[in-house]
Design a protein around this motif. Structure first.
Motif, short mmCIF file in Angstrom:
data_model
loop_
_atom_site.label_atom_id
_atom_site.label_comp_id
_atom_site.label_asym_id
_atom_site.label_seq_id
_atom_site.Cartn_x
_atom_site.Cartn_y
_atom_site.Cartn_z
N ARG A 280 -0.97 13.40 -25.77
CA ARG A 280 -1.21 12.15 -25.04
C ARG A 280 0.05 11.75 -24.29
O ARG A 280 1.16 12.19 -24.63
CB ARG A 280 -1.65 11.03 -25.99
CG ARG A 280 -0.61 10.58 -26.97
CD ARG A 280 -1.06 9.34 -27.75
NE ARG A 280 -0.26 9.16 -28.95
CZ ARG A 280 -0.15 8.01 -29.60
NH1 ARG A 280 -0.77 6.92 -29.17
NH2 ARG A 280 0.59 7.93 -30.70
N ARG B 161 -4.52 8.60 -29.32
CA ARG B 161 -4.78 10.04 -29.53
C ARG B 161 -6.26 10.35 -29.30
O ARG B 161 -6.62 11.42 -28.81
CB ARG B 161 -4.36 10.46 -30.94
CG ARG B 161 -2.86 10.31 -31.18
CD ARG B 161 -2.54 10.60 -32.62
NE ARG B 161 -1.15 10.39 -32.97
CZ ARG B 161 -0.69 9.25 -33.54
NH1 ARG B 161 -1.51 8.24 -33.79
NH2 ARG B 161 0.58 9.13 -33.85
N ASN C 229 -4.13 17.05 -31.29
CA ASN C 229 -4.78 15.74 -31.44
C ASN C 229 -6.07 15.58 -30.65
O ASN C 229 -6.23 16.20 -29.61
CB ASN C 229 -3.80 14.66 -30.98
CG ASN C 229 -2.84 14.29 -32.10
OD1 ASN C 229 -3.21 14.23 -33.25
ND2 ASN C 229 -1.58 14.06 -31.73
N LEU D 155 3.36 14.50 -41.10
CA LEU D 155 4.39 13.84 -40.28
C LEU D 155 4.41 12.35 -40.57
O LEU D 155 5.47 11.73 -40.68
CB LEU D 155 4.12 14.12 -38.79
CG LEU D 155 5.06 13.46 -37.78
CD1 LEU D 155 6.52 13.85 -38.04
CD2 LEU D 155 4.67 13.87 -36.35
N ARG E 278 7.50 10.31 -42.13
CA ARG E 278 8.02 9.11 -41.47
C ARG E 278 8.10 7.95 -42.45
O ARG E 278 9.08 7.20 -42.48
CB ARG E 278 7.10 8.73 -40.31
CG ARG E 278 7.22 9.66 -39.11
CD ARG E 278 6.08 9.44 -38.13
NE ARG E 278 6.32 10.19 -36.89
CZ ARG E 278 5.40 10.42 -35.97
NH1 ARG E 278 4.16 9.97 -36.14
NH2 ARG E 278 5.71 11.09 -34.88
N HIS F 272 -5.13 10.47 -38.61
CA HIS F 272 -3.80 10.52 -37.97
C HIS F 272 -3.91 9.72 -36.66
O HIS F 272 -4.14 10.27 -35.59
CB HIS F 272 -3.39 11.97 -37.69
CG HIS F 272 -2.13 12.07 -36.88
ND1 HIS F 272 -0.92 11.59 -37.31
CD2 HIS F 272 -1.90 12.58 -35.65
CE1 HIS F 272 -0.01 11.80 -36.39
NE2 HIS F 272 -0.58 12.40 -35.36
N GLY G 98 4.36 7.52 -33.42
CA GLY G 98 4.12 8.54 -32.39
C GLY G 98 4.28 7.94 -31.00
O GLY G 98 4.91 8.53 -30.11
N ALA G 99 3.71 6.74 -30.81
CA ALA G 99 3.81 6.07 -29.50
C ALA G 99 5.26 5.69 -29.19
O ALA G 99 5.71 5.79 -28.04
CB ALA G 99 2.91 4.83 -29.48
N ILE H 243 7.04 8.71 -27.93
CA ILE H 243 6.65 9.02 -26.54
C ILE H 243 7.39 8.08 -25.58
O ILE H 243 7.92 8.49 -24.54
CB ILE H 243 5.12 8.91 -26.37
CG1 ILE H 243 4.44 10.04 -27.14
CG2 ILE H 243 4.72 8.94 -24.89
CD1 ILE H 243 2.93 9.90 -27.30
N SER I 69 5.82 13.70 -26.51
CA SER I 69 5.47 13.41 -27.90
C SER I 69 6.36 14.21 -28.86
O SER I 69 7.00 15.19 -28.47
CB SER I 69 3.99 13.61 -28.16
OG SER I 69 3.62 14.93 -28.08
N SER I 70 6.37 13.76 -30.09
CA SER I 70 7.22 14.36 -31.11
C SER I 70 6.96 15.87 -31.15
O SER I 70 5.81 16.30 -31.03
CB SER I 70 6.90 13.76 -32.48
OG SER I 70 5.58 14.08 -32.85
C1 LMR Z 1 2.76 11.97 -33.37
O1 LMR Z 1 2.34 11.31 -34.31
O2 LMR Z 1 3.97 11.95 -33.02
C2 LMR Z 1 1.83 12.86 -32.60
O3 LMR Z 1 0.51 12.71 -33.05
C3 LMR Z 1 1.93 12.71 -31.12
C4 LMR Z 1 1.33 11.41 -30.65
O4 LMR Z 1 0.52 11.45 -29.72
O5 LMR Z 1 1.68 10.36 -31.17
#
Ligand code: LMR
Ligand code: NAD
Length: 325
Positions: free
Chosen positions: A92, A98, A131, A158, A162, A187, A226-227, A230, A236-237
């Motif tokens: 994304r 996602r 995703n 992940l 985190r 997720h 995740g956002a 970005i 993205s990660s």
């Molecule tokens: C994340 O959690 O880093 C990945 O799923 C990428 C995203 O779109 O957030």
């Protein structure tokens, strides 16, 4: 000598692939005595790039890397594969959820599910990273009806990592002090990072940290991390995602003992989650891809509400791609 494991990675020329492949080849997942053969899948426009990745893997002269193969055909890349990392798909960008990727990425997992059934090894074990990973995993699983459902898993490690890091930072301890930090559900921004069972240095996290922070900023940070990446990185990660994929597959392969880890796996009706919904549960891994879902964890009203919200979202995602299963 130990037979090499055949490890397939899709999206091998992408950002996650570039980190993941080298961790796998270095022995970080299957251990220092287990040789592997990497079988990389990409789409035709990325074949030149994947050739370059293969050259770099060769140049690293990894002692455990007994073969490097690549193809744009899943029936070739998954041939006899024991372990499969389904990464390849579109990430994304800023402002998207996602689940906005689902109609574009979902169809990828139809063909790949069919190919897994057709050509993978009989002990195949799959992690889905692309995703929205829970629903993509569900699509692949449903397109491989002869492969036992429990071999299909999706990555919420992940999110767990985190959460572990956030708790450790807040408590001023190393991450090794944090245990049993479970992510429930999707997720996505509705996931439930459940601090209630988590311990820090053997005592409940909630007795060491402010509960208002745990229920508020902590959960929100994990749901939105995740956002945030970005926003900060412009992409993205990738390295942390690759690292979490290694953690997930390493634990599934070697086992976790009494430790609980978060894995999105097909429900067997646990906690009232409909059968075969790919839901992140607390799991204990028994090795070589075996695992059990830990039953009997209790939720208060706050937890029950969060659990129901993330389950409802997964049900909604499934309805959007019901034509693909
Ligand atoms: C994340 O959690 O880093 C990945 O799923 C990428 C995203 O779109 O957030
Ligand atoms: P990227 O764009 O850098 O790389 C994706 C690669 O996949 C590209 O090289 C592309 O050519 C390839 N690809 C596309 N369709 C394919 C197909 N049908 N078969 C094989 N390869 C294909 O993206 P990335 O940063 O590596 O991320 C990959 C996916 O992982 C994204 O969907 C991203 O959102 C997801 N992701 C998930 C998590 C998680 O925690 N579950 C974490 C990070 C990223």
């Amino acid at each position: 000598m130990t037979q090499p494991l055949r490890v397939a990675v899709t999206g091998a020329a992408g950002n996650i692939g570039y980190s993941l492949l080298f961790r796998l080849a270095a022995g970080d997942c299957y251990g220092p005595d287990q040789p592997i053969i990497l079988q990389m899948l990409e789409i035709p426009p990325a074949m030149k790039a994947v050739e370059g990745v293969a050259m770099e893997l060769d140049d690293a002269a990894f002692p455990l890397l007994h073969g490097i193969e690549f193809s744009d055909d899943p029936n070739v890349a998954f041939k006899d594969a024991n372990q499969i990392f389904l990464v390849g798909s579109k990430p994304r960008s800023k402002g998207m959820e996602r689940s906005d990727l689902i109609r574009e990425n979902g169809p990828i997992f139809v063909g790949q599910g069919k190919a897994i059934q057709a050509v993978a090894a009989s002990d195949v074990f799959v992690i889905t990273v692309g995703n929205p990973c829970n629903t993509n995993c569900w699509i692949a699983m449903n397109n491989a009806p002869d492969v036992p459902n429990e071999r299909f898993t999706a990555m919420t490690r992940l999110d767990e990592n985190r959460a572990v890091a956030q708790l450790a930072n807040k408590a001023g301890v190393q991450t090794t002090e944090v245990a049993d930090m479970i992510i429930w559900g999707n997720h996505s921004a509705t996931q439930f990072p459940d601090y209630k069972n988590a311990t820090i240095g053997g005592t409940p996290a909630a007795s060491r940290l402010d509960e208002a922070w745990l229920q508020g900023d902590f959960i929100k940070t994990i749901q939105q991390r995740g956002a945030q990446i970005i926003e900060a990185r412009g992409a993205s990660s990738a390295a942390s995602a690759a690292s979490a994929a290694v953690d997930h597959m390493r634990d599934a392969w070697h086992g976790t003992g009494d430790r609980m880890v978060s894995m999105a796996v097909p429900s067997r009706g646990n906690y009232g989650v409909p059968e075969n919904t790919i839901f992140s549960f607390a799991c204990r891994c028994t090795g070589r891809g075996g695992y059990e879902i830990v039953d009997g964890i209790e939720f208060d009203a706050f937890g029950r509400d969060k659990f129901a919200t993330t389950l409802a979202e997964l049900t909604e995602e499934a309805s959007v791609v019901s034509d693909l299963v």
